[in-house]
Scaffold this motif. Sequence first.
Motif, PDB file in Angstrom:
ATOM      1  N   LEU A  66       0.728  -1.113   0.023  1.00 51.21           N
ATOM      2  CA  LEU A  66       0.116   0.058   0.270  1.00 51.21           C
ATOM      3  C   LEU A  66       1.452   1.784   0.296  1.00 51.21           C
ATOM      4  CD1 LEU A  66      -2.774  -0.968   2.907  1.00 51.21           C
ATOM      5  CD2 LEU A  66      -3.139  -1.244   0.120  1.00 51.21           C
ATOM      6  N   ARG A  67       0.376   2.103  -0.058  1.00 51.66           N
ATOM      7  CA  ARG A  67       1.193   3.413  -0.371  1.00 51.66           C
ATOM      8  C   ARG A  67       0.592   4.622  -0.924  1.00 51.66           C
ATOM      9  NH1 ARG A  67       4.429   4.381  -5.477  1.00 51.66           N
ATOM     10  NH2 ARG A  67       5.799   2.648  -4.725  1.00 51.66           N
ATOM     11  N   VAL A  68       0.459   5.810   0.682  1.00 52.51           N
ATOM     12  CA  VAL A  68      -0.281   6.758   0.274  1.00 52.51           C
ATOM     13  C   VAL A  68       0.109   7.586  -0.304  1.00 52.51           C
ATOM     14  CG1 VAL A  68      -1.089   8.830   1.769  1.00 52.51           C
ATOM     15  CG2 VAL A  68      -1.176   6.649   2.608  1.00 52.51           C
ATOM     16  N   ALA A  69      -1.141   8.305  -1.654  1.00 47.22           N
ATOM     17  CA  ALA A  69      -0.614  10.086  -2.253  1.00 47.22           C
ATOM     18  C   ALA A  69      -1.628  10.344  -3.027  1.00 47.22           C
ATOM     19  CB  ALA A  69       0.400   8.583  -3.380  1.00 47.22           C
ATOM     20  N   ARG A  70      -1.556  11.450  -3.708  1.00 44.80           N
ATOM     21  CA  ARG A  70      -2.284  12.128  -3.739  1.00 44.80           C
ATOM     22  C   ARG A  70      -3.455  11.835  -3.954  1.00 44.80           C
ATOM     23  NH1 ARG A  70      -3.651  16.405  -1.522  1.00 44.80           N
ATOM     24  NH2 ARG A  70      -1.142  16.986  -1.566  1.00 44.80           N
ATOM     25  N   SER A  71      -4.972  11.585  -4.173  1.00 42.83           N
ATOM     26  CA  SER A  71      -5.814  10.943  -4.617  1.00 42.83           C
ATOM     27  C   SER A  71      -6.387  11.237  -6.247  1.00 42.83           C
ATOM     28  CB  SER A  71      -7.331  11.361  -3.997  1.00 42.83           C
ATOM     29  OG  SER A  71      -8.609  10.794  -4.594  1.00 42.83           O
ATOM     30  N   ARG A  72      -7.198  10.511  -6.830  1.00 45.06           N
ATOM     31  CA  ARG A  72      -7.823  11.143  -8.243  1.00 45.06           C
ATOM     32  C   ARG A  72      -9.057  11.611  -8.209  1.00 45.06           C
ATOM     33  NH1 ARG A  72      -3.526   6.870 -10.233  1.00 45.06           N
ATOM     34  NH2 ARG A  72      -5.398   5.798  -9.974  1.00 45.06           N
ATOM     35  N   ILE A  74     -10.169  12.700  -5.647  1.00 45.31           N
ATOM     36  CA  ILE A  74     -10.877  14.250  -4.454  1.00 45.31           C
ATOM     37  C   ILE A  74      -9.052  14.848  -4.619  1.00 45.31           C
ATOM     38  CG2 ILE A  74     -11.329  15.239  -2.934  1.00 45.31           C
ATOM     39  CD1 ILE A  74     -12.942  13.087  -1.619  1.00 45.31           C
ATOM     40  N   PRO A  75      -8.663  15.820  -5.603  1.00 45.08           N
ATOM     41  CA  PRO A  75      -7.201  15.834  -5.823  1.00 45.08           C
ATOM     42  C   PRO A  75      -6.404  16.406  -4.842  1.00 45.08           C
ATOM     43  CG  PRO A  75      -8.308  16.100  -7.517  1.00 45.08           C
ATOM     44  CD  PRO A  75      -9.484  15.675  -6.763  1.00 45.08           C
ATOM     45  N   SER A  76      -7.240  17.281  -4.293  1.00 41.61           N
ATOM     46  CA  SER A  76      -6.922  17.997  -2.532  1.00 41.61           C
ATOM     47  C   SER A  76      -6.406  17.026  -1.827  1.00 41.61           C
ATOM     48  CB  SER A  76      -8.290  19.265  -2.482  1.00 41.61           C
ATOM     49  OG  SER A  76      -9.047  18.623  -2.188  1.00 41.61           O
ATOM     50  N   GLU A  77      -6.546  15.988  -1.562  1.00 34.71           N
ATOM     51  CA  GLU A  77      -7.225  15.215  -0.783  1.00 34.71           C
ATOM     52  C   GLU A  77      -5.986  14.040  -1.067  1.00 34.71           C
ATOM     53  OE1 GLU A  77      -7.925  15.701   2.161  1.00 34.71           O
ATOM     54  OE2 GLU A  77      -9.116  17.304   1.446  1.00 34.71           O
ATOM     55  N   LEU A  78      -5.097  13.136   0.032  1.00 35.49           N
ATOM     56  CA  LEU A  78      -4.458  11.943  -0.295  1.00 35.49           C
ATOM     57  C   LEU A  78      -5.498  10.978   0.045  1.00 35.49           C
ATOM     58  CD1 LEU A  78      -1.578  12.847   2.628  1.00 35.49           C
ATOM     59  CD2 LEU A  78      -1.609  13.185  -0.079  1.00 35.49           C
ATOM     60  N   GLY A  79      -4.814   9.743  -0.959  1.00 32.61           N
ATOM     61  CA  GLY A  79      -5.518   8.497  -1.014  1.00 32.61           C
ATOM     62  C   GLY A  79      -5.012   6.910  -0.641  1.00 32.61           C
ATOM     63  N   LEU A  80      -5.565   6.209  -0.776  1.00 28.30           N
ATOM     64  CA  LEU A  80      -4.752   5.076  -0.226  1.00 28.30           C
ATOM     65  C   LEU A  80      -4.397   3.969  -2.322  1.00 28.30           C
ATOM     66  CD1 LEU A  80      -3.257   3.501   1.582  1.00 28.30           C
ATOM     67  CD2 LEU A  80      -4.810   2.011   1.673  1.00 28.30           C
ATOM     68  N   PHE A  81      -3.237   3.500  -2.373  1.00 24.33           N
ATOM     69  CA  PHE A  81      -3.189   2.729  -3.847  1.00 24.33           C
ATOM     70  C   PHE A  81      -2.461   1.958  -3.438  1.00 24.33           C
ATOM     71  CE2 PHE A  81      -3.859   7.382  -4.737  1.00 24.33           C
ATOM     72  CZ  PHE A  81      -4.325   7.782  -5.698  1.00 24.33           C
ATOM     73  N   ALA A  82      -2.554   0.713  -4.137  1.00 24.61           N
ATOM     74  CA  ALA A  82      -2.469  -0.470  -4.685  1.00 24.61           C
ATOM     75  C   ALA A  82      -0.780  -0.605  -4.863  1.00 24.61           C
ATOM     76  CB  ALA A  82      -3.006  -1.508  -4.762  1.00 24.61           C
ATOM     77  N   ARG A 157      -7.517   6.887   5.088  1.00 20.92           N
ATOM     78  CA  ARG A 157      -7.025   7.218   3.621  1.00 20.92           C
ATOM     79  C   ARG A 157      -8.455   6.957   2.386  1.00 20.92           C
ATOM     80  NH1 ARG A 157      -4.909  12.160   4.640  1.00 20.92           N
ATOM     81  NH2 ARG A 157      -3.186  11.772   6.040  1.00 20.92           N
ATOM     82  N   ILE A 158      -8.266   5.917   2.721  1.00 19.98           N
ATOM     83  CA  ILE A 158      -9.895   5.837   1.091  1.00 19.98           C
ATOM     84  C   ILE A 158     -10.749   6.441   1.070  1.00 19.98           C
ATOM     85  CG2 ILE A 158     -10.573   3.269   0.740  1.00 19.98           C
ATOM     86  CD1 ILE A 158      -9.367   1.449   1.828  1.00 19.98           C
ATOM     87  N   ASN A 159     -10.910   6.654  -0.137  1.00 19.95           N
ATOM     88  CA  ASN A 159     -11.951   7.853  -0.422  1.00 19.95           C
ATOM     89  C   ASN A 159     -12.615   6.687  -1.340  1.00 19.95           C
ATOM     90  OD1 ASN A 159     -10.754   9.991  -0.212  1.00 19.95           O
ATOM     91  ND2 ASN A 159      -9.253   9.938  -0.906  1.00 19.95           N
TER      92      ASN A 159
END
Length: 213
Positions: A66-72, A74-82, A157-159
């Motif tokens: 998992l990696r925390v990065a800029r959300s696609r 909600i660009p103003s927030e962070l999201g969680l990615f695989a 962080r999951i949106n």
Amino acid sequence: MKTCEVEGIWFDCMKSGFAFQWFPAVELGLDSVLVNFVSGLICSAGYIQWELRPRGELKRSIRSSLRVARSRVIPSELGLFASEFIPARTELGKYPGVVVNSTLWIQTKYKIAKQSKDYVWNLESGLIIDPTGFFGNINPYVSDIFGVYRIPTDLARINEPNPGQPPNVYAFEHHDCVVFETLKDIQPNQDGTLPELLIDYGPFYDRSQYKNT
């Protein structure tokens, strides 16, 4: 010295997960009232520490994927990615945060940090799980006031997906915690971009801040 007072203090400490050795006031040569008072303070602090400890977890076996990065979404927030392949039905962990009564939370935390409502998880029992810090922000870890318990906040962080976009993670309540699992296989895209983890927040989430939905 009243033995019932000592036993009561000892029972409370054991019930809250803490215990300390009781030394009779006679042996210590101290006033029994003072000893009882200090012991009560210690026990009360231990009880508060235990009750307000953060709950939840991020599975150790999945952390490197998992990696925390800029959300696609909600660009103003962070999201969680695989960042690696994650099979379907994989448990990611349990939603992090302090479990408190919703009425008490509204009367205290919400008054000083209204933005924290965007992250709290409302349980069917009337309790909530709050992963935010004192000012309602999300830090890498949620901890107790003494920093003894530290829980990663990655799952907070999951949106939610955009309208019409299906989620790839789902959650279900188990007692006073919320378990997160993958709905399907999740793997990095062919173009090298990482897929964002998305979840339906459920019927109790306040979406009044959403626009055009």
